[in-house]
Motif scaffolding. Sequence first.
Motif: not given
Length: 189
Positions: A27-42
């Motif tokens: 789980m070191h690099t989860p997917v993060i999704a902001t309120a605008d439904a844009d997602a990225r791995i961090m």
Amino acid sequence: MYDRLDEVRADIATRLEAAARDRNAPMHTPVIATADADARIMVLRGFDAEGWVLRFHTDARSPKVAVIEADPRIAVLAYDKPAKIQLRLRGRARIERVGAAVDAAWADSPNFARRCYLGEGPGTDSTTPTSGLPREFEGVEPDDDQVVPARANFALLLIEVDVADWFSLAHTGHRRALLTRDEGQWITP
């Protein structure tokens, strides 16, 4: 397989703490999704189990920073494939550019990581493929003096988790629990 909600709560904390300190943790690099439904791995950099706060590093110039500052709702998705455990976390995000926590995170980062904040801001247009880094730092670790200007672009993304949805896949029967900081309940998968 867990039968008690306190075991699930401990499992969540154990997984996120391990993910923050071990780059090989699932789980070191989860997917993060902001309120605008844009997602990225961090990359998960820290987890405070008592406050249910996740810590990530980000560029203060990133478009996601403006989105978060306008609407702090955020979601996190992490998956441990070998264990078949999925975590869906929802909460509120905030960006910190100054303060003791930001200074400590910066101090703990090697110059090779700090150099990422020297180049063009994320999302800057380019006519050619680019890392965004100044040419002199492509594949090179800058010295302490060279990374001083990068500090102005460094920030923390802190996520206060409101709800954790823990899901365990098992051929004997899936299990799912919904937890807040203070309460929890089993739900049908």
